[in-house]
Write an enzyme that holds these catalytic residues in place. Structure first.
Site, PDB file in Angstrom:
ATOM      1  N   ARG A  53     -27.033 -15.813  13.325  1.00 48.69           N
ATOM      2  CA  ARG A  53     -27.181 -14.846  12.249  1.00 48.69           C
ATOM      3  C   ARG A  53     -25.814 -14.618  11.590  1.00 48.69           C
ATOM      4  O   ARG A  53     -24.775 -14.631  12.267  1.00 48.69           O
ATOM      5  CB  ARG A  53     -27.712 -13.510  12.774  1.00 48.69           C
ATOM      6  N   GLU A  82     -28.559 -12.785   3.157  1.00 51.04           N
ATOM      7  CA  GLU A  82     -29.312 -13.909   2.580  1.00 51.04           C
ATOM      8  C   GLU A  82     -30.278 -13.414   1.521  1.00 51.04           C
ATOM      9  O   GLU A  82     -30.849 -12.342   1.689  1.00 51.04           O
ATOM     10  CB  GLU A  82     -30.072 -14.622   3.710  1.00 51.04           C
ATOM     11  N   HIS A 121     -30.416 -21.593   5.699  1.00 52.43           N
ATOM     12  CA  HIS A 121     -31.217 -21.089   6.832  1.00 52.43           C
ATOM     13  C   HIS A 121     -32.424 -22.009   7.119  1.00 52.43           C
ATOM     14  O   HIS A 121     -33.578 -21.584   7.013  1.00 52.43           O
ATOM     15  CB  HIS A 121     -31.693 -19.648   6.558  1.00 52.43           C
TER      16      HIS A 121
HETATM   17  C1  DGY Z   1     -35.458 -17.437  13.690  1.00 51.17           C
HETATM   18  O1  DGY Z   1     -36.601 -17.690  14.083  1.00 51.17           O
HETATM   19  O2  DGY Z   1     -34.847 -16.440  14.060  1.00 51.17           O
HETATM   20  C2  DGY Z   1     -34.843 -18.398  12.758  1.00 51.17           C
HETATM   21  O3  DGY Z   1     -33.605 -17.983  12.322  1.00 51.17           O
HETATM   22  C3  DGY Z   1     -35.765 -18.659  11.604  1.00 51.17           C
HETATM   23  O4  DGY Z   1     -35.455 -19.936  11.137  1.00 51.17           O
END
Ligand code: DGY
Length: 315
Positions: A233, A262, A280
């Protein structure tokens, strides 16, 4: 009634449509439109770009029973606010492990081998023939790779880099004896891990503890040949400090798939050298995304039919 805040793939949408009324916001839904869509929802399906907070939960009304996040990470959901209202929160663990670990490996290699700069030079007419001095990076065989967070995805990533001949060091909440035995991995404190590693890949969730885990000091410690990869993240990394470290040569290269706000990408990163930037796509394989969508549906169906969901998330 089930509200899909933005979009759910057919693998999850169809089983929901067979059982419930379903409303979809669409990928470009605005916050205002979403607030108008959710009243009367019994289930809400957000994704990582939809903050689920008091305002959205209030707008759903008292009938809301489940927030089924279309992701494994759930930092977009205010768990305490859901708990206060007795709303179950679920996520999609396991089904995207392979996809995300493989993308982290791809980013590690792409950054380590300066692929974005090399490709840009080629496309933009700056290739004058084989150049022994250009785009020199590092090899993973014999390198030390630091894995920050040895959960499912971190663990799979560690196996992949180990398979390429890297030494693995890791941080985790507690020792992982099986990883130590199977991969020869060594657990270290974060500063020591960063100092030891040639490449560091982040696999920890976003929370208060991990906020800005990697800032100017850590990047400097990683060093002028060091590689930073983030598929977890955005808030784990100070993006301005990262762009500065790349620009002034204090860091070798970076590969990023996630950003703090984002879909905004900091301008400083867009301009930074030796930096691979992806939108992402960690879980973006057909297999993983279909299984994530089906997992969302399984959780919604369970809760709305009065059963325990397969993937509850605790506060
Ligand atoms: C998640 O599932 O947390 C991923 O970042 C989505 O792609």
């Amino acid at each position: 009634m089930v509200v899909i805040a933005r979009m759910l793939l057919p693998a999850g949408l169809e089983p929901l449509r067979e059982r419930f009324e379903v409303r979809e916001g669409g990928l470009e839904v605005t916050r205002e439109e979403l607030l108008e869509l959710v009243p009367g929802a019994h289930a809400l399906v957000p994704d990582p770009s939809v903050p689920v907070d008091d305002q959205l939960l209030d707008a759903c009304g008292e009938g809301l029973r489940i927030v089924a996040n279309f992701a494994v990470g759930h930092d977009n959901v205010d768990l305490a606010a859901c708990e206060r209202r007795g709303i179950v929160v679920t996520n999609t663990p396991g089904v995207l492990t392979e996809a995300t670990a493989e993308l982290a490996l791809a980013l590690t290699l792409a950054a380590a081998r300066r692929m974005s700069d090399a490709e840009r030079d080629l496309r933009e007419g700056r290739w004058w023939g084989w150049d022994p001095s250009a785009h020199r990076g590092i090899e993973l065989r014999g390198a030390t790779v630091g894995v920050v967070g040895l959960g499912r995805i971190g663990r799979r990533y560690a196996e992949l880099v180990r398979g390429l001949g890297a030494e693995v060091v890791y941080t985790a909440r507690g020792p992982k004896p099986d990883a130590e035995e199977e991969l020869g991995a060594r657990m270290l404190e974060l500063p020591e891990l960063i100092e030891t590693a040639d490449a560091v890949s982040l696999h920890a969730p976003a929370n208060e503890e991990t906020h800005r885990l990697i800032g100017a000091a850590e990047l400097e410690l990683l060093g002028p040949q060091g590689v930073l990869v983030n598929t977890s993240r955005g808030p784990l990394v100070d993006a301005e400090a990262l762009a500065a470290a790349l620009r002034n040569g204090k860091l070798g290269a970076a590969g990023l798939d996630v950003y703090e706000n984002e879909p905004e990408v900091p301008a400083a990163l867009l301009d930074a050298p030796r930096c691979v930037l992806l939108p992402h796509i960690g879980s973006a394989t057909t297999t993983a995304r279909d299984r994530m969508a089906r997992t969302v549906a399984d959780n919604v169906i369970a809760v709305l039919e009065g059963k325990d969901p397969p993937n509850p998330v605790g506060v």
